[in-house]
Design a protein around this motif. Structure first.
Motif, PDB file in Angstrom:
ATOM      1  N   THR A 295      39.913  15.697  20.256  1.00  0.00           N
ATOM      2  CA  THR A 295      38.752  16.542  20.547  1.00  0.00           C
ATOM      3  C   THR A 295      38.709  16.820  22.049  1.00  0.00           C
ATOM      4  O   THR A 295      38.980  15.919  22.836  1.00  0.00           O
ATOM      5  N   PRO A 296      38.371  18.053  22.456  1.00  0.00           N
ATOM      6  CA  PRO A 296      38.240  18.334  23.884  1.00  0.00           C
ATOM      7  C   PRO A 296      37.266  17.367  24.551  1.00  0.00           C
ATOM      8  O   PRO A 296      36.217  17.078  23.984  1.00  0.00           O
TER       9      PRO A 296
ATOM     10  N   PRO B 197      22.819  14.932  20.561  1.00  0.00           N
ATOM     11  CA  PRO B 197      24.247  14.766  20.268  1.00  0.00           C
ATOM     12  C   PRO B 197      24.495  14.257  18.852  1.00  0.00           C
ATOM     13  O   PRO B 197      23.654  13.588  18.267  1.00  0.00           O
ATOM     14  N   PHE B 198      25.636  14.616  18.338  1.00  0.00           N
ATOM     15  CA  PHE B 198      26.140  14.192  17.050  1.00  0.00           C
ATOM     16  C   PHE B 198      26.291  12.673  17.011  1.00  0.00           C
ATOM     17  O   PHE B 198      25.982  12.004  16.058  1.00  0.00           O
ATOM     18  N   LEU B 199      26.845  12.148  18.122  1.00  0.00           N
ATOM     19  CA  LEU B 199      27.024  10.710  18.282  1.00  0.00           C
ATOM     20  C   LEU B 199      26.809  10.419  19.755  1.00  0.00           C
ATOM     21  O   LEU B 199      27.339  11.127  20.605  1.00  0.00           O
TER      22      LEU B 199
ATOM     23  N   ALA C 176      34.207  11.375  15.468  1.00  0.00           N
ATOM     24  CA  ALA C 176      32.828  11.678  15.061  1.00  0.00           C
ATOM     25  C   ALA C 176      32.685  13.044  14.403  1.00  0.00           C
ATOM     26  O   ALA C 176      31.640  13.362  13.845  1.00  0.00           O
ATOM     27  N   GLY C 177      33.709  13.872  14.491  1.00  0.00           N
ATOM     28  CA  GLY C 177      33.614  15.211  13.921  1.00  0.00           C
ATOM     29  C   GLY C 177      32.894  16.174  14.855  1.00  0.00           C
ATOM     30  O   GLY C 177      32.431  17.236  14.430  1.00  0.00           O
ATOM     31  N   ALA C 178      32.792  15.804  16.134  1.00  0.00           N
ATOM     32  CA  ALA C 178      32.133  16.678  17.106  1.00  0.00           C
ATOM     33  C   ALA C 178      33.124  17.724  17.610  1.00  0.00           C
ATOM     34  O   ALA C 178      34.334  17.597  17.428  1.00  0.00           O
ATOM     35  N   GLU C 179      32.581  18.769  18.238  1.00  0.00           N
ATOM     36  CA  GLU C 179      33.460  19.802  18.805  1.00  0.00           C
ATOM     37  C   GLU C 179      33.819  19.477  20.249  1.00  0.00           C
ATOM     38  O   GLU C 179      34.735  20.062  20.810  1.00  0.00           O
TER      39      GLU C 179
END
Ligand code: TXA
Ligand code: MG
Length: 342
Positions: A238-239, A278-280, A305-308
């Protein structure tokens, strides 16, 4: 300063004996050291050392560290070791310090990537010590991750990244708990006119200078093949961006619709904009040693976490934070999105 003392689960003699057997047969064992898990092979077995490179997907010209039980083995595996080398070994071994020295005839080209030097380290972790003493020979061992990925600090990380045969790449994973230092060893090159720091780690430059009584220079950026010094290394998929606290509001405002995974001080997380939760969010430890110990596990969690986007709020300044800044910068460089947006 005396070598750091760390706690680990009690050594399991049955597991150690199995590991030693596997190594004697030329197999690969992932084992805990105080820094990160290593992917170990008998350093005197060329075919086994070659298997390390295949398992990691690592280029053959990248040297691997030779792990020895103690300073008594220094002169067997290096030549012309200076008083400085012996002084550092005396002060910090067993422990998270790697010395780059001229290699002895015993060290094969496989290990050094054809260079005339060898990285030597006596790890302090009781499980690594038990394997070394059981085998009675040194272990060639890079970090037990696929080339360019985040180093593992638990057995589970190794299982997820390299896996166990027949589906995976490793013959045996020794589970000796989470690594107490959490980042790779400090590397000091003693082969030149002046000592050079090739990699920041738990043993700080000032501690090395105190023992040597001379300045330790920064790494020569033109020097060959320190894979830890490649720009793209320690990279999550993930970036990842390192964002100073004072720039955070603006940075976030420019990324309103992005799902973020965040590593930041608890106070910063508490003050996060309510419309952009935030997602996480992982609270960042306040002490550098704690931050280092959990850094790679945190990066893995943030990445999974599946975040962008992963947002790491810039950690504090100061000498003990240098290895952390170093790893984070590489994680950022390795993960940078094509559009280079942040
Ligand atoms: O903490 C550590 O050092 C861990 C544990 C397993 O001991 N090992 C580790 O190995 O981080 P690895 O291969 O992931 O990183 C070793 C670094 C590489 O950057 C390599 O280029 C450098 O040490 N290195 C090894 N031998 C060298 C040499 N002769 N000259 C210059 N750099 C060397
Ligand atoms: Mg590595």
């Amino acid at each position: 300063m005396p070598p750091p003392e760390f706690t680990s689960p009690p050594v399991d003699p049955v597991a150690i004996a199995r590991a030693v057997e596997v190594l004697k047969r030329g197999g690969l064992v992932a084992l805990p050291t105080e820094t990160v898990y290593g992917l170990a092979a008998d350093a005197t077995n060329d075919a086994a050392v070659r298997a390390i490179f295949a398992a990691k997907g690592r280029p053959a010209d990248h040297p691997v560290i030779v792990h020895i039980a103690d300073a008594a083995a220094l002169d067997d595996w290096s030549r012309e070791a200076s008083p400085a080398a012996h002084a550092l070994a005396q002060a910090f071994w067993p422990g998270p310090l790697t010395l780059v020295l001229k290699r002895s005839a015993r060290v094969s080209d496989r290990i050094t990537g054809g260079q005339d030097t060898v990285g030597l380290r006596a790890p302090g972790h009781p499980w690594a010590q038990a394997v070394l003493r059981g085998l009675g020979r040194p272990l060639a061992a890079p970090s037990a991750n696929r080339f360019g990925r985040v180093s593992p600090t638990t057995a589970e990380h190794v299982r997820a990244d390299l896996g166990v045969k027949p589906d995976g790449a490793v013959d045996l994973i020794l589970d000796g708990g989470a690594c107490p230092v959490g980042i790779e060893s400090t590397i000091v090159d003693l082969t030149g006119a002046h000592p050079r720091l090739l990699r920041h780690g738990f043993i700080a430059r000032s501690e090395i200078e105190r023992v040597l009584g001379v300045k330790v220079e920064a790494a020569d950026p033109t020097a060959p093949r320190v894979s830890g010094s490649l720009e793209r290394h320690y990279a999550p998929a993930t970036p990842l961006s390192i964002v100073p606290t004072e720039a955070l509001a603006e940075w976030l405002a420019a990324r309103r619709d992005r799902k973020m995974a965040v590593l930041a001080p608890a106070a910063v997380i508490e003050a996060w904009p309510a419309d952009q939760l935030p997602f996480l969010a992982l609270p960042a430890p306040q002490e550098a040693d704690d931050y280092a110990r959990t850094l790679y596990a945190d990066l893995r969690r943030l990445d999974a976490a599946g975040a962008e986007w992963i947002c790491v709020v810039t950690p504090p300044a100061g000498e003990r934070w240098l290895p952390i800044h170093d790893r984070l910068r590489r994680a950022q460089a390795g993960s940078r999105p094509v559009d280079a947006e942040g």
